[in-house]
Design a protein around this motif. Structure first.
Motif, PDB file in Angstrom:
ATOM      1  N   HIS A 157       0.829  -1.204   0.000  1.00 18.46           N
ATOM      2  CA  HIS A 157       0.000   0.000   0.000  1.00 18.46           C
ATOM      3  C   HIS A 157       0.864   1.256   0.000  1.00 18.46           C
ATOM      4  CE1 HIS A 157      -3.512   2.477   0.756  1.00 18.46           C
ATOM      5  NE2 HIS A 157      -2.931   3.008   1.814  1.00 18.46           N
ATOM      6  N   GLU A 173      -5.450   3.728   7.752  1.00 20.59           N
ATOM      7  CA  GLU A 173      -4.689   3.043   6.710  1.00 20.59           C
ATOM      8  C   GLU A 173      -5.268   1.656   6.442  1.00 20.59           C
ATOM      9  OE1 GLU A 173      -0.099   2.046   5.367  1.00 20.59           O
ATOM     10  OE2 GLU A 173      -0.483   2.962   7.317  1.00 20.59           O
ATOM     11  N   ALA A 176      -8.243   2.150   4.370  1.00 22.15           N
ATOM     12  CA  ALA A 176      -7.892   2.514   3.001  1.00 22.15           C
ATOM     13  C   ALA A 176      -7.449   1.297   2.197  1.00 22.15           C
ATOM     14  CB  ALA A 176      -6.791   3.568   3.013  1.00 22.15           C
ATOM     15  N   ILE A 177      -6.702   0.389   2.834  1.00 18.37           N
ATOM     16  CA  ILE A 177      -6.279  -0.842   2.149  1.00 18.37           C
ATOM     17  C   ILE A 177      -7.506  -1.675   1.801  1.00 18.37           C
ATOM     18  CG2 ILE A 177      -4.985  -2.987   2.387  1.00 18.37           C
ATOM     19  CD1 ILE A 177      -3.077  -1.468   4.269  1.00 18.37           C
ATOM     20  N   ARG A 180      -9.258  -0.128  -1.135  1.00 20.52           N
ATOM     21  CA  ARG A 180      -8.502  -0.370  -2.370  1.00 20.52           C
ATOM     22  C   ARG A 180      -8.717  -1.784  -2.882  1.00 20.52           C
ATOM     23  NH1 ARG A 180      -2.310  -1.401  -1.628  1.00 20.52           N
ATOM     24  NH2 ARG A 180      -3.298  -3.318  -0.886  1.00 20.52           N
ATOM     25  N   ASP A 181      -8.727  -2.749  -1.953  1.00 19.36           N
ATOM     26  CA  ASP A 181      -8.828  -4.153  -2.335  1.00 19.36           C
ATOM     27  C   ASP A 181     -10.272  -4.648  -2.439  1.00 19.36           C
ATOM     28  OD1 ASP A 181      -6.095  -4.149  -2.286  1.00 19.36           O
ATOM     29  OD2 ASP A 181      -5.915  -5.175  -0.356  1.00 19.36           O
ATOM     30  N   ARG A 284      -5.155 -10.997  -8.206  1.00 22.98           N
ATOM     31  CA  ARG A 284      -5.928  -9.820  -7.817  1.00 22.98           C
ATOM     32  C   ARG A 284      -7.007 -10.170  -6.795  1.00 22.98           C
ATOM     33  NH1 ARG A 284      -6.629  -6.461 -13.548  1.00 22.98           N
ATOM     34  NH2 ARG A 284      -4.366  -6.335 -14.002  1.00 22.98           N
ATOM     35  N   SER A 286      -7.518 -10.768  -2.287  1.00 26.11           N
ATOM     36  CA  SER A 286      -6.937 -10.547  -0.966  1.00 26.11           C
ATOM     37  C   SER A 286      -7.403 -11.590   0.038  1.00 26.11           C
ATOM     38  CB  SER A 286      -7.288  -9.151  -0.441  1.00 26.11           C
ATOM     39  OG  SER A 286      -8.698  -9.006  -0.326  1.00 26.11           O
TER      40      SER A 286
END
Length: 311
Positions: A157, A173, A176-177, A180-181, A284, A286
């Motif tokens: 990240h 944070e 935010a991760i 994003r994922d 792609r 997580s």
């Protein structure tokens, strides 16, 4: 009494499994769906005996912690000759280790507390040199951890191979991760957080010992609010460590107290996550199936584990 919110009494006054209670049969069956390809990655670091190899220079560990002692109790050389039957011979091992700070391991709920009470109000006086008669790791071993794992790669990240020793990962944070994922860790999940810190050992063990990156206090509360069953990381203490090997938070903000003591959320530390991160980036994704089973050490404050990620 711990600072709320907490899980004391949530699963009864005698509960000794904490957040693992989220792993109901239905939750375990649902977690199996996170394995789509059948590729398996071990997330453990090797256990190398300090007396029989170059372990002090090859395996990350915290300074001052006793390294594993591995030797052969029976072999054909410097110990007594192996048992012979029709020309056959055998070898046998002896292993002495302290899991905390030296191996990939899982913390029991009796590992840390404040005042005179363990998680769920169990008396701290039950933890003695002969072991813990409350909340030992055998209670986690009885069911193991089979859950959906979610990787939150803090190093990726930030666009770095590893965080710095002074870096702390906050709640914003982590959120935010997740954004994003496109993931949202929730009840019954294992959240796996990568800092990349084990890479530093191969560069300079002295830098590895100068402190460690980790979670900030609000990140621990953020994870507890999501009812995860375990937080697993590649650093040595979940929270960050200073150059003196200690965390700087007080009891209200200490990550072990927030997660283990108040919430009954087990911790796994010193994982190797680089291979998993690369494999998930390729597809792609997580999420994955996470499997970890501690040894049933009665009264143990922790146990070495070999966590498996099944993609």
């Amino acid at each position: 009494m711990p600072k709320p919110p907490h899980n004391w009494g949530r699963w009864g006054s005698d509960d000794q499994q904490g957040a693992l209670n989220h792993l109901t049969p239905a939750a375990v069956l649902a977690a199996l769906g996170a394995a789509r390809e059948g590729r398996v990655h071990s997330l453990a670091m090797p256990i190398r005996g300090a007396t029989s190899g170059p372990a002090p220079t090859t395996v990350p560990h915290l300074a001052g912690r006793p390294l594993p002692q591995h030797f052969m109790s029976i072999d054909g050389g410097d110990y007594a000759a192996g048992v012979r039957a029709a020309g056959a011979r055998i070898a046998d091992d002896a292993l002495v280790l302290s899991p905390h700070g030296t191996t990939t391991h899982m913390d029991a709920l009796c590992h840390m507390w404040a005042g005179e009470e363990l998680y769920n109000g169990h008396p701290a006086a039950r933890v003695r040199s002969y072991g813990a008669t409350r909340l030992g790791i055998e209670h986690a071993a009885a069911r193991g951890v089979l859950a959906r794992g979610v990787l939150l790669d803090a190093a990726a990240h930030r666009g770095v191979t590893h965080l710095r020793a002074t870096d702390r990962i906050g709640a914003n944070e982590l959120a935010a991760i997740c954004a994003r994922d496109g993931t949202d860790p929730g009840p019954g999940d294992v959240v796996v957080i990568r800092t990349g810190w084990p890479r530093v050992w191969t560069e300079d063990p002295a830098i590895y010992g100068s402190g460690q990156p980790g979670l900030a206090a609000d990140a621990g509360r953020w994870l507890a609010e999501r009812d995860v069953v375990m937080v697993a990381m590649d650093n040595a203490a979940i929270q960050g460590l200073g150059a003196d090997g200690r965390s700087s938070e007080d009891a209200d903000d200490d990550l072990h107290l927030t997660l283990l003591w108040r919430s009954g959320i087990h911790l796994a530390e010193m994982l190797w996550l680089d291979g998993l991160a690369e494999a998930l980036a390729e597809v792609r994704r997580s999420d994955f199936l996470f499997i970890a089973v501690p040894l049933p050490i009665e009264g143990g404050t922790g146990s070495p584990i070999n966590p498996l990620a099944v993609l």
